[in-house]
Design a protein around this motif. Structure first.
Motif, mmCIF file in Angstrom:
data_model
loop_
_atom_site.group_PDB
_atom_site.id
_atom_site.type_symbol
_atom_site.label_atom_id
_atom_site.label_comp_id
_atom_site.label_asym_id
_atom_site.label_seq_id
_atom_site.Cartn_x
_atom_site.Cartn_y
_atom_site.Cartn_z
ATOM 1 N N MET A 1 92.489 12.569 26.081
ATOM 2 C CA MET A 1 93.369 13.703 26.370
ATOM 3 C C MET A 1 92.652 15.028 26.088
ATOM 4 O O MET A 1 92.743 15.984 26.844
ATOM 5 N N ARG A 2 91.931 15.076 24.939
ATOM 6 C CA ARG A 2 91.219 16.288 24.584
ATOM 7 C C ARG A 2 90.130 16.590 25.593
ATOM 8 O O ARG A 2 89.910 17.749 25.953
ATOM 9 N N ASN A 3 89.456 15.547 26.070
ATOM 10 C CA ASN A 3 88.399 15.754 27.068
ATOM 11 C C ASN A 3 88.976 16.290 28.376
ATOM 12 O O ASN A 3 88.370 17.144 29.033
ATOM 13 N N LYS A 4 90.144 15.788 28.771
ATOM 14 C CA LYS A 4 90.774 16.266 30.002
ATOM 15 C C LYS A 4 91.184 17.732 29.872
ATOM 16 O O LYS A 4 91.005 18.526 30.794
ATOM 17 N N ARG A 5 91.728 18.070 28.690
ATOM 18 C CA ARG A 5 92.138 19.461 28.468
ATOM 19 C C ARG A 5 90.916 20.376 28.482
ATOM 20 O O ARG A 5 90.951 21.469 29.033
ATOM 21 N N PHE A 6 89.821 19.935 27.863
ATOM 22 C CA PHE A 6 88.593 20.722 27.859
ATOM 23 C C PHE A 6 88.048 20.885 29.270
ATOM 24 O O PHE A 6 87.572 21.963 29.648
ATOM 25 N N GLY A 7 88.158 19.821 30.056
ATOM 26 C CA GLY A 7 87.671 19.890 31.430
ATOM 27 C C GLY A 7 88.452 20.885 32.265
ATOM 28 O O GLY A 7 87.878 21.673 33.023
ATOM 29 N N ARG A 8 89.782 20.878 32.107
ATOM 30 C CA ARG A 8 90.611 21.845 32.842
ATOM 31 C C ARG A 8 90.294 23.268 32.413
ATOM 32 O O ARG A 8 90.200 24.180 33.235
ATOM 33 N N GLN A 9 90.121 23.465 31.108
ATOM 34 C CA GLN A 9 89.822 24.804 30.602
ATOM 35 C C GLN A 9 88.467 25.282 31.112
ATOM 36 O O GLN A 9 88.305 26.459 31.449
ATOM 37 N N PHE A 10 87.510 24.379 31.174
ATOM 38 C CA PHE A 10 86.180 24.748 31.651
ATOM 39 C C PHE A 10 86.233 25.236 33.094
ATOM 40 O O PHE A 10 85.653 26.273 33.433
ATOM 41 N N TRP A 11 86.967 24.517 33.944
ATOM 42 C CA TRP A 11 87.043 24.918 35.348
ATOM 43 C C TRP A 11 87.841 26.199 35.527
ATOM 44 O O TRP A 11 87.543 27.008 36.414
ATOM 45 N N LEU A 12 88.834 26.404 34.662
ATOM 46 C CA LEU A 12 89.584 27.662 34.716
ATOM 47 C C LEU A 12 88.695 28.846 34.337
ATOM 48 O O LEU A 12 88.726 29.906 34.972
ATOM 49 N N ILE A 13 87.894 28.664 33.289
ATOM 50 C CA ILE A 13 86.967 29.722 32.872
ATOM 51 C C ILE A 13 85.940 29.982 33.956
ATOM 52 O O ILE A 13 85.647 31.142 34.294
ATOM 53 N N LEU A 14 85.425 28.909 34.542
ATOM 54 C CA LEU A 14 84.421 29.061 35.598
ATOM 55 C C LEU A 14 85.011 29.782 36.807
ATOM 56 O O LEU A 14 84.366 30.651 37.404
ATOM 57 N N GLY A 15 86.250 29.439 37.158
ATOM 58 C CA GLY A 15 86.886 30.094 38.295
ATOM 59 C C GLY A 15 87.256 31.543 38.018
ATOM 60 O O GLY A 15 87.423 32.340 38.953
ATOM 61 N N SER A 16 87.382 31.891 36.739
ATOM 62 C CA SER A 16 87.756 33.259 36.375
ATOM 63 C C SER A 16 86.563 34.206 36.323
ATOM 64 O O SER A 16 86.734 35.422 36.414
ATOM 65 N N LEU A 17 85.374 33.658 36.178
ATOM 66 C CA LEU A 17 84.192 34.497 35.960
ATOM 67 C C LEU A 17 83.917 35.503 37.077
ATOM 68 O O LEU A 17 83.589 36.659 36.781
ATOM 69 N N PRO A 18 84.036 35.133 38.357
ATOM 70 C CA PRO A 18 83.724 36.132 39.400
ATOM 71 C C PRO A 18 84.585 37.394 39.314
ATOM 72 O O PRO A 18 84.055 38.505 39.349
ATOM 73 N N LEU A 19 85.892 37.233 39.180
ATOM 74 C CA LEU A 19 86.764 38.406 39.128
ATOM 75 C C LEU A 19 86.599 39.150 37.809
ATOM 76 O O LEU A 19 86.593 40.390 37.784
ATOM 77 N N LEU A 20 86.451 38.402 36.693
ATOM 78 C CA LEU A 20 86.243 39.058 35.405
ATOM 79 C C LEU A 20 84.957 39.878 35.424
ATOM 80 O O LEU A 20 84.911 41.003 34.914
ATOM 81 N N GLY A 21 83.922 39.308 36.023
ATOM 82 C CA GLY A 21 82.662 40.034 36.139
ATOM 83 C C GLY A 21 82.803 41.271 36.996
ATOM 84 O O GLY A 21 82.270 42.339 36.672
ATOM 85 N N PHE A 22 83.548 41.127 38.096
ATOM 86 C CA PHE A 22 83.766 42.263 38.984
ATOM 87 C C PHE A 22 84.515 43.389 38.271
ATOM 88 O O PHE A 22 84.246 44.573 38.500
ATOM 89 N N LEU A 23 85.468 43.040 37.399
ATOM 90 C CA LEU A 23 86.222 44.046 36.664
ATOM 91 C C LEU A 23 85.404 44.668 35.538
ATOM 92 O O LEU A 23 85.556 45.855 35.219
ATOM 93 N N LEU A 24 84.536 43.881 34.929
ATOM 94 C CA LEU A 24 83.815 44.332 33.746
ATOM 95 C C LEU A 24 82.542 45.106 34.066
ATOM 96 O O LEU A 24 82.229 46.111 33.407
ATOM 97 N N ILE A 25 81.805 44.670 35.085
ATOM 98 C CA ILE A 25 80.495 45.278 35.375
ATOM 99 C C ILE A 25 80.589 46.776 35.666
ATOM 100 O O ILE A 25 79.780 47.564 35.145
ATOM 101 N N PRO A 26 81.542 47.260 36.494
ATOM 102 C CA PRO A 26 81.610 48.716 36.715
ATOM 103 C C PRO A 26 81.874 49.505 35.430
ATOM 104 O O PRO A 26 81.359 50.618 35.271
#
Length: 263
Positions: A1-26
């Motif tokens: 269960m913990r591994n599944k939760r970690f896996g979901r969180q990892f993909w959520l973080i990975l999917g968030s990086l492009p927009l977060l980077g776009f907001l942060l870099i400027p």
């Protein structure tokens, strides 16, 4: 269960990086681009100090006006449905999606010298366009819906049985409002007020059309940045960084206070 939760969180973080980077870099680029030696010279300019003080004065005034006249609207929208409520709700939403230039022109057509109301105000020698009052009106027009919507949502969550119980115990409407309704809706009210203040602080389009860009009278920080961008990029960079820091600090403090209150 913990591994599944970690896996979901990892993909959520990975999917968030492009927009977060776009907001942060400027924001990072802005901070890195500001010349340190230009900070003192910029703040030494009278026009910059006047723009800062005018921004504080007008945004504080617009927030107080919004709190005073926006709270009854918020309570009205939070009450049981009534005829015309959807129309009122849409009217409150409209300034949030209108282009600021449209808001400025609309204000000018309403309060200008030949405007719908302005022509009658001239009779009693009241002229609003291109004055400090015009700056406040522009800020209230574009920013007040943020408070009204947040406050309405907060008032809607109140258990009206508590208000009814207070009324049965002898409390009048004013006492119920100040000692029951306000404390229960406090988090939403503060959040909405801060959002209104922040939106007013960054207001540009409606202000420049309705109030103009006059140093010491209508030139707020966003307008000073615009003028600095045309005349001296260093001034624009310093003022932009200042607005960024002020907004970040205020929002951070408010969010921290609200988080503590919710615990």
């Amino acid at each position: 269960m913990r591994n599944k939760r970690f896996g979901r969180q990892f993909w959520l973080i990975l999917g968030s990086l492009p927009l977060l980077g776009f907001l942060l870099i400027p924001l990072i680029a802005l901070a890195l681009r500001v010349p340190v030696d230009a900070l003192a010279n910029t703040f030494a300019k009278q026009a910059v100090r006047e723009a800062l003080s005018l921004s504080i004065l007008t945004t504080s005034s617009s927030m107080l006006i919004t709190l005073l006249f926006g709270t009854p609207i918020a309570i009205l929208l939070a009450r049981p449905r009534f005829r015309g409520q959807s129309l009122l709700d849409t009217l409150i939403d409209l300034p949030m999606i209108l282009p600021p230039s449209v808001a400025g022109i609309a204000l000018l057509m309403a309060f200008g010298r030949r405007g719908l109301l302005g022509q009658y105000l001239r009779i009693v020698e009241i002229e609003l366009p291109f004055t400090t009052a015009a700056v406040v009106l522009a800020q209230v027009f574009v920013a007040s819906p943020f408070y009204i919507k947040a406050a309405s949502a907060a008032f809607a969550t109140i258990d009206h049985d508590l208000e009814d119980a207070a009324a049965l115990d002898g409390a009048n409407a004013r006492q119920i409002f100040w000692f029951i309704s306000i404390p229960l809706a406090w988090t939403g009210l503060v959040s909405g007020a801060v959002m209104t203040w922040a939106r007013a602080l960054g207001e540009f389009g409606a202000t420049i059309i309705f109030a103009g860009n006059f140093v010491g009278r209508t030139q707020t920080m966003p307008l000073a940045i615009y003028q600095g961008f045309e005349q001296d990029l260093n001034v624009a960079l310093v003022l932009a960084l200042l607005l960024l820091v002020i907004s970040f600090v205020i929002l951070g403090l408010v969010k921290g206070l609200l988080a503590q209150r919710l615990r």
